[in-house]
Design a protein around this motif. Sequence first.
Motif, mmCIF file in Angstrom:
data_model
loop_
_atom_site.group_PDB
_atom_site.id
_atom_site.type_symbol
_atom_site.label_atom_id
_atom_site.label_comp_id
_atom_site.label_asym_id
_atom_site.label_seq_id
_atom_site.Cartn_x
_atom_site.Cartn_y
_atom_site.Cartn_z
ATOM 1 N N LEU A 137 -91.067 6.973 -24.233
ATOM 2 C CA LEU A 137 -90.186 7.986 -24.705
ATOM 3 C C LEU A 137 -89.142 7.840 -23.632
ATOM 4 C CD1 LEU A 137 -89.324 10.146 -26.324
ATOM 5 C CD2 LEU A 137 -90.948 11.857 -24.966
ATOM 6 N N GLU A 138 -89.359 7.886 -22.392
ATOM 7 C CA GLU A 138 -88.401 7.844 -21.585
ATOM 8 C C GLU A 138 -87.033 6.900 -21.481
ATOM 9 O OE1 GLU A 138 -89.310 8.582 -17.322
ATOM 10 O OE2 GLU A 138 -87.426 9.711 -17.067
ATOM 11 N N LYS A 139 -87.954 5.570 -21.858
ATOM 12 C CA LYS A 139 -87.141 4.333 -22.140
ATOM 13 C C LYS A 139 -86.051 4.479 -23.343
ATOM 14 C CE LYS A 139 -88.085 -0.446 -22.731
ATOM 15 N NZ LYS A 139 -89.001 -1.550 -23.004
ATOM 16 N N ARG A 140 -86.801 5.055 -24.445
ATOM 17 C CA ARG A 140 -85.960 5.279 -25.546
ATOM 18 C C ARG A 140 -84.940 6.215 -25.204
ATOM 19 N NH1 ARG A 140 -84.730 2.543 -30.012
ATOM 20 N NH2 ARG A 140 -84.585 4.037 -31.851
ATOM 21 N N LEU A 141 -84.910 7.214 -24.543
ATOM 22 C CA LEU A 141 -83.941 8.194 -24.051
ATOM 23 C C LEU A 141 -82.939 7.751 -23.227
ATOM 24 C CD1 LEU A 141 -86.351 11.421 -24.037
ATOM 25 C CD2 LEU A 141 -84.624 11.102 -25.445
ATOM 26 N N ILE A 142 -83.372 6.717 -22.352
ATOM 27 C CA ILE A 142 -82.519 6.162 -21.660
ATOM 28 C C ILE A 142 -81.365 5.334 -22.493
ATOM 29 C CG2 ILE A 142 -82.075 4.573 -19.609
ATOM 30 C CD1 ILE A 142 -84.576 5.604 -18.348
ATOM 31 N N PHE A 143 -82.010 4.511 -23.345
ATOM 32 C CA PHE A 143 -81.239 3.731 -24.248
ATOM 33 C C PHE A 143 -80.375 4.530 -24.979
ATOM 34 C CE2 PHE A 143 -81.223 2.419 -28.630
ATOM 35 C CZ PHE A 143 -80.179 1.183 -28.627
ATOM 36 N N ILE A 144 -80.691 5.517 -25.560
ATOM 37 C CA ILE A 144 -79.943 6.481 -26.487
ATOM 38 C C ILE A 144 -78.870 7.118 -25.511
ATOM 39 C CG2 ILE A 144 -79.789 8.766 -27.552
ATOM 40 C CD1 ILE A 144 -82.463 8.003 -28.953
ATOM 41 N N LYS A 145 -79.009 7.501 -24.360
ATOM 42 C CA LYS A 145 -78.128 8.023 -23.474
ATOM 43 C C LYS A 145 -77.100 7.181 -23.096
ATOM 44 C CE LYS A 145 -78.007 12.162 -21.978
ATOM 45 N NZ LYS A 145 -77.252 13.204 -22.480
ATOM 46 N N SER A 146 -77.456 5.588 -23.121
ATOM 47 C CA SER A 146 -76.521 4.839 -22.386
ATOM 48 C C SER A 146 -75.772 3.923 -23.317
ATOM 49 C CB SER A 146 -77.194 3.921 -21.582
ATOM 50 O OG SER A 146 -78.135 3.050 -22.223
ATOM 51 N N SER A 147 -76.190 4.186 -24.622
ATOM 52 C CA SER A 147 -75.436 3.628 -25.575
ATOM 53 C C SER A 147 -74.093 4.444 -26.119
ATOM 54 C CB SER A 147 -76.548 3.065 -26.925
ATOM 55 O OG SER A 147 -77.731 2.793 -26.611
ATOM 56 N N SER A 148 -73.178 3.455 -26.868
ATOM 57 C CA SER A 148 -71.944 4.197 -27.368
ATOM 58 C C SER A 148 -72.623 4.848 -28.871
ATOM 59 C CB SER A 148 -71.114 3.134 -27.738
ATOM 60 O OG SER A 148 -71.457 2.284 -28.698
ATOM 61 N N ILE A 149 -71.826 5.705 -29.348
ATOM 62 C CA ILE A 149 -72.087 6.181 -30.639
ATOM 63 C C ILE A 149 -72.218 5.146 -31.822
ATOM 64 C CG2 ILE A 149 -71.053 7.703 -32.620
ATOM 65 C CD1 ILE A 149 -72.399 9.428 -30.210
ATOM 66 N N LYS A 150 -71.364 4.127 -31.716
ATOM 67 C CA LYS A 150 -71.515 2.980 -32.706
ATOM 68 C C LYS A 150 -72.567 2.275 -32.561
ATOM 69 C CE LYS A 150 -68.951 -0.939 -34.083
ATOM 70 N NZ LYS A 150 -70.273 -1.704 -34.150
ATOM 71 N N ALA A 151 -73.112 1.927 -31.072
ATOM 72 C CA ALA A 151 -74.345 1.324 -30.980
ATOM 73 C C ALA A 151 -75.778 2.013 -31.669
ATOM 74 C CB ALA A 151 -74.388 1.104 -29.515
ATOM 75 N N LEU A 152 -75.500 3.272 -31.304
ATOM 76 C CA LEU A 152 -76.326 4.138 -31.956
ATOM 77 C C LEU A 152 -76.517 4.241 -33.592
ATOM 78 C CD1 LEU A 152 -76.483 7.312 -29.821
ATOM 79 C CD2 LEU A 152 -77.952 5.376 -29.816
ATOM 80 N N LYS A 153 -75.458 4.314 -34.171
ATOM 81 C CA LYS A 153 -75.257 4.024 -35.403
ATOM 82 C C LYS A 153 -75.822 2.645 -36.187
ATOM 83 C CE LYS A 153 -71.671 7.406 -36.612
ATOM 84 N NZ LYS A 153 -70.211 7.627 -36.642
ATOM 85 N N ASP A 154 -75.491 1.414 -35.225
ATOM 86 C CA ASP A 154 -75.915 0.121 -35.768
ATOM 87 C C ASP A 154 -77.574 0.348 -35.612
ATOM 88 O OD1 ASP A 154 -73.236 -0.586 -35.819
ATOM 89 O OD2 ASP A 154 -73.381 -1.553 -34.069
#
Lengths: 122, 349
Positions: free
Chosen positions: B281-298
Amino acid sequence: MKQYTVEGTDQNPSINLNFEKGEFYFYGKSYPENVSLIYDKSLELISEYSKHPKEITTLNFEWLYFNTATYNILVHIINELEKIDSKLVINWICKKDFKVMIEKGKFLSNVIDTPVNILDSY
Amino acid sequence: MDKSSRIVYFGKAFDELTNYIIDLVNHNDPLSGAKKILKKRIPFLITESFQNVIRHGINENDSNSIRNDFFQVLFNDDEIYIESSNIVSNKDKDYLSKTITFLNQSSKDDLKKLSREVLENGEMSNRGGAGLGLIEIARKTGSKIMFDFKTYNASNYHFFMSLKLQNNEEENLVNIAPERLISDFEFYKKNKVLSIFQGKFTDQVNKDIINVFNQNIEFNTTKDNDLYRSIMTLIEVLQNITKHGLALNEEIKGKLMIYMSDNNLRLSSENYVAKEAITKLEKRLIFIKSSSIKALKDEYAKILKKGNIADHQSIGLGLLEIALNSCKDFEYHFKTEGINNIFNLDIKL
């Protein structure tokens, strides 16, 4: 079966599948915890319809709210209908100032790589 | 996490609220053992005390203003409290104070006679004119009605009423001032809390929470788009708790709170998580926090594209939806409580 209808609840969508016209309408709220319970019957019937589809199949979505699991199911339904020998028309109906919902429709179009008509619900 | 169960609504009351809160209490089912005999009284007391607020609370401005209507249902280990607060006029203050004091001094038999008298004659003969609602509250609570008033402005008062349900009807409350209720109220007001649910989370409870919270969010958002983003985020947070929360004694317990901060709606949740789930869960949250909005939409599109309906629980769209709805403006924490781990998510909407 000519038609399959389900009345919506606070949490679940209204569904109207008209197999004679090839028009499928999902609307209202859709955030069930277990989407399979709500959508499995529709998926089964759409799969049956796919064997003898109409020339044009129209999918209408008009949402107040829907959860991510519902979004996932919609893509699955579209993917299944895209495989069949019928022209697929997808309408995404919402108020014209409902920007977030319009974005959801455009995003869907991007995901499925198919045009989605954004229609004003008035 | 506090072991009690709690439902708080602070804002503008609406007609369906009473039924929604009763549904939430019933589906949360925090009662056990001997306390279950009190169960029948709870809907009645919620209805009577909340309807009192809904019908008689003073609305200081217009119908769209945020009101100070307050409801709380609290289940502690041995006690159940049904509490409310609303603004009343000086005239109502005198009436309520006189009437409740009189009812608190009345015996069970007196209250029974009074109830019959009001039913037959339509009003109480010469002892303050108490309505049937207050008499029945006094009868069914089984203990003194705790109440107090605090100055609101030059002509109005906050009226606080706390009903304590207990099996032991002989217990006499020494202090009838609901100090804990007033302290809770002040805390919620200071922290701009709109709604809290703390207790057992299930599919049905989630539905009830959405019904209760939906209205409070609607009163505090001005645009359809904000309302939609808030409700969608609420739904995903709730479903994350029921899908991924750790069950202790076969119950998924947690806490959900909506509050305002700097004119923004905020949503805070707490639930237990399995120790072995934290790393993922923490790995996923770190990924989300460190990604751009565009990357998250992708990433969102990539998951949706698969159209995988075999396992809805693990597709991971919920956190992405929360991140996108809040423009990644959320914080998370993991903390320990004895041998248990708690996941806290605080989202700015």
